[in-house]
Scaffold this active site. Structure first.
Site, PDB file in Angstrom:
ATOM      1  N   ASP A   1     -25.379   6.939  45.481  1.00 44.97           N
ATOM      2  CA  ASP A   1     -24.776   6.547  46.262  1.00 44.97           C
ATOM      3  C   ASP A   1     -24.145   6.647  47.832  1.00 44.97           C
ATOM      4  O   ASP A   1     -24.268   5.127  47.196  1.00 44.97           O
ATOM      5  CB  ASP A   1     -26.989   6.336  47.027  1.00 44.97           C
ATOM      6  CG  ASP A   1     -27.433   7.382  47.948  1.00 44.97           C
ATOM      7  OD1 ASP A   1     -28.290   8.225  47.751  1.00 44.97           O
ATOM      8  OD2 ASP A   1     -27.014   6.955  49.083  1.00 44.97           O
TER       9      ASP A   1
ATOM     10  N   ASN B   1     -36.670  14.331  46.504  1.00 46.21           N
ATOM     11  CA  ASN B   1     -37.641  14.546  48.485  1.00 46.21           C
ATOM     12  C   ASN B   1     -37.428  15.858  48.736  1.00 46.21           C
ATOM     13  O   ASN B   1     -36.783  16.260  48.410  1.00 46.21           O
ATOM     14  CB  ASN B   1     -36.955  13.772  49.302  1.00 46.21           C
ATOM     15  CG  ASN B   1     -37.048  11.775  48.632  1.00 46.21           C
ATOM     16  OD1 ASN B   1     -37.850  11.665  48.559  1.00 46.21           O
ATOM     17  ND2 ASN B   1     -35.838  11.169  49.618  1.00 46.21           N
TER      18      ASN B   1
ATOM     19  N   GLY C   1     -38.294  13.080  53.274  1.00 46.27           N
ATOM     20  CA  GLY C   1     -37.672  12.725  54.478  1.00 46.27           C
ATOM     21  C   GLY C   1     -36.169  13.284  53.937  1.00 46.27           C
ATOM     22  O   GLY C   1     -35.502  12.584  53.580  1.00 46.27           O
ATOM     23  N   GLN C   2     -36.475  14.377  53.395  1.00 40.67           N
ATOM     24  CA  GLN C   2     -35.008  15.089  52.568  1.00 40.67           C
ATOM     25  C   GLN C   2     -34.056  15.216  54.145  1.00 40.67           C
ATOM     26  O   GLN C   2     -34.828  15.567  54.801  1.00 40.67           O
ATOM     27  CB  GLN C   2     -35.858  16.540  51.907  1.00 40.67           C
ATOM     28  CG  GLN C   2     -34.518  16.935  51.607  1.00 40.67           C
ATOM     29  CD  GLN C   2     -34.293  18.662  50.844  1.00 40.67           C
ATOM     30  OE1 GLN C   2     -35.515  19.363  50.578  1.00 40.67           O
ATOM     31  NE2 GLN C   2     -33.519  19.405  50.073  1.00 40.67           N
TER      32      GLN C   2
ATOM     33  N   HIS D   1     -31.456  17.209  44.142  1.00 44.23           N
ATOM     34  CA  HIS D   1     -30.701  16.237  43.980  1.00 44.23           C
ATOM     35  C   HIS D   1     -31.960  14.924  43.756  1.00 44.23           C
ATOM     36  O   HIS D   1     -32.359  14.987  44.323  1.00 44.23           O
ATOM     37  CB  HIS D   1     -29.846  15.001  45.419  1.00 44.23           C
ATOM     38  CG  HIS D   1     -30.361  14.619  46.132  1.00 44.23           C
ATOM     39  ND1 HIS D   1     -30.326  16.186  47.021  1.00 44.23           N
ATOM     40  CD2 HIS D   1     -30.777  13.719  46.887  1.00 44.23           C
ATOM     41  CE1 HIS D   1     -31.335  15.379  48.291  1.00 44.23           C
ATOM     42  NE2 HIS D   1     -30.722  14.681  48.044  1.00 44.23           N
ATOM     43  N   LEU D   2     -31.294  13.954  42.069  1.00 45.04           N
ATOM     44  CA  LEU D   2     -32.605  13.487  42.124  1.00 45.04           C
ATOM     45  C   LEU D   2     -31.864  11.975  42.486  1.00 45.04           C
ATOM     46  O   LEU D   2     -30.594  11.782  41.900  1.00 45.04           O
ATOM     47  CB  LEU D   2     -32.633  14.391  40.550  1.00 45.04           C
ATOM     48  CG  LEU D   2     -33.802  14.912  39.876  1.00 45.04           C
ATOM     49  CD1 LEU D   2     -33.471  16.407  39.600  1.00 45.04           C
ATOM     50  CD2 LEU D   2     -33.121  14.820  38.494  1.00 45.04           C
ATOM     51  N   HIS D   3     -32.487  11.312  42.969  1.00 42.49           N
ATOM     52  CA  HIS D   3     -32.383  10.020  42.908  1.00 42.49           C
ATOM     53  C   HIS D   3     -32.770   9.016  41.785  1.00 42.49           C
ATOM     54  O   HIS D   3     -33.791   9.454  41.405  1.00 42.49           O
ATOM     55  CB  HIS D   3     -32.719   9.414  43.983  1.00 42.49           C
ATOM     56  CG  HIS D   3     -32.794   9.921  45.536  1.00 42.49           C
ATOM     57  ND1 HIS D   3     -31.997   9.529  46.333  1.00 42.49           N
ATOM     58  CD2 HIS D   3     -33.378  10.856  46.134  1.00 42.49           C
ATOM     59  CE1 HIS D   3     -31.940   9.918  47.261  1.00 42.49           C
ATOM     60  NE2 HIS D   3     -32.788  11.535  47.257  1.00 42.49           N
TER      61      HIS D   3
END
Ligand code: 5GP
Ligand code: ZN
Length: 113
Positions: A30, A86, A92-93, A99-101
């Site tokens: 990120d 998200n 909060g996207q 996507h996976l954090h």
């Protein structure tokens, strides 16, 4: 999708710090990390969010995404990691390609903010 930043990262058209890649899944760092290890796991196939992805995905596609996130999390920190997805404005996207954090490397508060 032509104007999607994560599609462009998958295609290599925008640089990113790549950690792992298969034909269908990319793991990269990120840009604005929220933990010592903050990785993003994305499918090649564009989907706006998790709901749209699973609506069209084969079970194997969903499994491959989570398997990549699990491998990345364990490699980052054997003592624990968190996967966050998200979906939508309330969560909060900000980037509308699923996507996976994967967060690791510090104590992660619970409940999250
Ligand atoms: P969201 O808020 O949509 O769940 O997360 C989007 C994430 O993408 C944020 O953590 C943000 O820092 C990250 N991000 C946005 N643009 C870029 C970019 O161009 N490169 C990388 N590596 N990360 C990005
Ligand atoms: Zn996309």
């Amino acid at each position: 999708m032509s104007d999607c930043i994560f599609c462009k990262i998958f295609a290599g058209e925008i640089p990113a710090k790549e950690v792992a890649r298969t034909d269908d899944v990319l793991v990269f760092r990120d840009l604005n990390p929220q933990a010592p290890h903050h990785l993003l796991v994305i499918p090649k196939r564009h989907a706006t969010d998790l709901g749209d992805f699973v609506a069209a995905a084969r079970a194997e596609e969903v499994g491959d995404l989570f398997a990549a996130a699990s491998r990345a999390g364990r490699a980052a920190s054997p003592s624990g990691y968190r996967i966050v997805v998200n979906e939508g404005v309330d969560a909060g996207q900000t980037v509308f390609h699923l996507h996976l954090h994967v967060l690791a490397g510090r104590n992660l508060d619970w409940p999250p903010g």
